[in-house]
Design a protein around this motif. Structure first.
Motif, PDB file in Angstrom:
ATOM      1  N   ARG A 237       0.856  -1.182   0.000  1.00 44.28           N
ATOM      2  CA  ARG A 237       0.000   0.000   0.000  1.00 44.28           C
ATOM      3  C   ARG A 237       0.895   1.236   0.000  1.00 44.28           C
ATOM      4  N   PHE A 238       0.725   2.051  -1.048  1.00 42.41           N
ATOM      5  CA  PHE A 238       1.498   3.294  -1.158  1.00 42.41           C
ATOM      6  C   PHE A 238       0.592   4.466  -0.816  1.00 42.41           C
ATOM      7  N   ASP A 239       1.047   5.291   0.122  1.00 41.90           N
ATOM      8  CA  ASP A 239       0.309   6.469   0.577  1.00 41.90           C
ATOM      9  C   ASP A 239       1.026   7.716   0.061  1.00 41.90           C
ATOM     10  N   PRO A 240       0.528   8.357  -1.009  1.00 40.45           N
ATOM     11  CA  PRO A 240       1.221   9.526  -1.553  1.00 40.45           C
ATOM     12  C   PRO A 240       1.121  10.747  -0.648  1.00 40.45           C
ATOM     13  N   GLN A 241       0.119  10.767   0.245  1.00 40.99           N
ATOM     14  CA  GLN A 241       0.000  11.896   1.168  1.00 40.99           C
ATOM     15  C   GLN A 241       1.122  11.859   2.215  1.00 40.99           C
ATOM     16  N   GLN A 242       1.346  10.686   2.799  1.00 40.61           N
ATOM     17  CA  GLN A 242       2.366  10.512   3.826  1.00 40.61           C
ATOM     18  C   GLN A 242       3.711  10.072   3.258  1.00 40.61           C
ATOM     19  N   LYS A 243       3.749   9.856   1.931  1.00 39.29           N
ATOM     20  CA  LYS A 243       4.971   9.389   1.257  1.00 39.29           C
ATOM     21  C   LYS A 243       5.507   8.132   1.958  1.00 39.29           C
ATOM     22  N   THR A 244       4.635   7.133   2.041  1.00 41.27           N
ATOM     23  CA  THR A 244       4.953   5.918   2.776  1.00 41.27           C
ATOM     24  C   THR A 244       4.550   4.691   1.964  1.00 41.27           C
ATOM     25  N   LEU A 245       5.457   3.706   1.920  1.00 39.85           N
ATOM     26  CA  LEU A 245       5.171   2.413   1.307  1.00 39.85           C
ATOM     27  C   LEU A 245       5.162   1.360   2.411  1.00 39.85           C
ATOM     28  N   LEU A 246       4.028   0.613   2.530  1.00 41.67           N
ATOM     29  CA  LEU A 246       3.885  -0.376   3.591  1.00 41.67           C
ATOM     30  C   LEU A 246       3.414  -1.705   3.014  1.00 41.67           C
ATOM     31  N   PRO A 247       3.982  -2.827   3.480  1.00 45.68           N
ATOM     32  CA  PRO A 247       3.391  -4.124   3.153  1.00 45.68           C
ATOM     33  C   PRO A 247       2.133  -4.320   3.986  1.00 45.68           C
ATOM     34  N   VAL A 248       1.042  -4.759   3.362  1.00 43.10           N
ATOM     35  CA  VAL A 248      -0.215  -4.904   4.096  1.00 43.10           C
ATOM     36  C   VAL A 248      -0.780  -6.326   4.051  1.00 43.10           C
TER      37      VAL A 248
END
Length: 405
Positions: A237-248
């Motif tokens: 899951r890539f969050d462009p607002q928080q500039k974060t890439l997380l395995p979900v």
């Protein structure tokens, strides 16, 4: 049987309930839903052959299944037939002497184009487009190479492409502006480690935020000179607002994730699983299945549930229409399930591929839902199925895959 004519208008729909004594030439055949779970006790099947090749326990029953094998639309429920016009038609819009169309299937609704990819290995420019207004097929000129593209999604004017990369170019998610050809890398690593091989990508929104999900599996081993995967296969899951890439979603839930889509409401995340035997560099085991997860208000999946098994082969291409029906590309064809998981019917691979392609295990593994059409990527051909109504109307940010004014 290969349908040879450039435009084939087929005969009307024939309802075949409980294996009737006569089957007439038709564009669609309806088999009783009980056929999917109840046959005469002396039936004989082969897991490597299509369902319609089943020896159904009696000569008449077997003949009905065999006759259905030559029909492009096979229904188990009236809801599937209702998707088709009274005189269902197929149109052959592209034809080549080599396989060129089998993955991605992205409807760029405001240009009325479908973007797709082919099976060529180690070629950086096999992104291809078919214009549904003119049926012209062309290759887009991107500002940078999109290296070994696979799946994709259209979101807020950008085509997002999952690409396997090669030995020198890391696997990545690319963004491509379809109007200008400008292309750039969106995601290509996790704390300095290469991704394994992004397979498919989707977007949704939760409140005022938008999130990108993509599947990552070891297919890049085909292209990267044998480099072993550096990360577990996962859904990210890539969050462009928080500039974060997380395995979900990790391998304990889905061993080798493949297709991925979110429903129109942005409340459900669907992911297909590919058995390890179909992939490279994986030590896991898996079912050839479709799973569904709930999405919370922050775009995190939970509550995994098994949604369905592939009828045969693997569930590859995955699309959700505005009514919540789940469409998958499988070895038997393009399978349509209700939102509760019932198989409603399928577009029959045996009728659209050469017999030799079916025997070799090729499938209609991807396609596009394009308003009131299904664009079928059939390896060396592209077929367009005209539907009775628009099944996808509004797109982007959890609103389906296209938007019509």
């Amino acid at each position: 049987m290969r349908l040879q004519s450039f435009h084939l208008s087929l005969l009307g729909i024939l309802i075949c309930t409980d294996f009737p004594r006569q089957v007439f030439a038709a564009s669609a055949v309806q088999l009783d839903s009980s056929t999917t779970y109840l046959l005469p006790m002396n039936f004989h099947e082969n897991v490597s052959e299509p369902f319609l090749s089943t020896k159904a326990g009696s000569p008449n029953s077997t003949a009905r299944l065999k006759a259905a094998a030559n029909v492009p639309f096979v229904a188990f429920d009236q809801e599937f037939l209702d998707l088709l016009p009274p005189n269902a038609s197929l149109k052959l819009v592209a034809n080549a002497s080599y396989p060129f169309a089998d993955e991605m299937g992205v409807w760029v609704w405001d240009r009325n184009e479908v973007w797709f990819t082919g099976p060529t290995i180690n070629e950086s420019n096999y992104l291809t487009v078919v214009d549904l207004d003119t049926m012209r097929v062309y290759k887009p000129n991107t500002s940078i190479p999109v290296v070994n593209p696979n799946g994709g999604y259209y979101h807020e004017g950008i085509v997002y492409v999952a690409a396997d990369g090669n030995a020198t170019s890391a696997p990545a998610i690319y963004g491509v502006d379809p109007n200008t050809g400008e292309a750039w890398v969106v995601v290509d690593s996790y704390f300095g480690l290469r991704l394994n091989g992004p397979n498919d990508v989707t977007w949704t929104n939760c409140g005022n935020a938008s999130y990108m999900f993509f599947t990552d599996d070891p297919l890049s081993a085909l292209y990267n000179g044998g480099l072993l995967p550096q990360l577990p296969d996962a859904v990210w899951r890539f969050d462009p607002q928080q500039k974060t890439l997380l395995p979900v979603i990790d391998q304990s839930d889905i061993s080798v994730p493949n297709g991925i889509r979110v429903n129109k409401e942005g409340t459900k995340l669907y992911v297909t699983s590919t058995p390890a035997s179909y992939n490279y560099g994986s030590n896991g085991t898996a079912s050839s299945a479709i799973y569904v997860f709930d999405l919370d208000q922050n775009g995190f999946p939970s509550g995994q549930r098994l949604f369905g098994f592939a009828q045969r082969g693997i569930s590859d291409g995955l699309h959700i229409d505005d009514a919540g029906r789940v469409w998958t590309g499988e070895a038997d064809g393009i399978v349509v399930r209700s939102s509760s998981g019932k198989v409603l019917g399928f577009i029959n691979a045996m009728a659209l591929l050469d017999a030799s392609e079916v025997l070799a295990g090729y499938s209609l593994q991807n396609f596009a839902l394009a308003g009131d059409k299904v664009v079928v990527l059939a390896l060396d051909k592209i077929w367009v199925v005209q539907l009775a109504t628009h099944i996808v109307k509004c797109g982007g940010l959890g609103q389906g895959e296209g938007c019509l004014s």
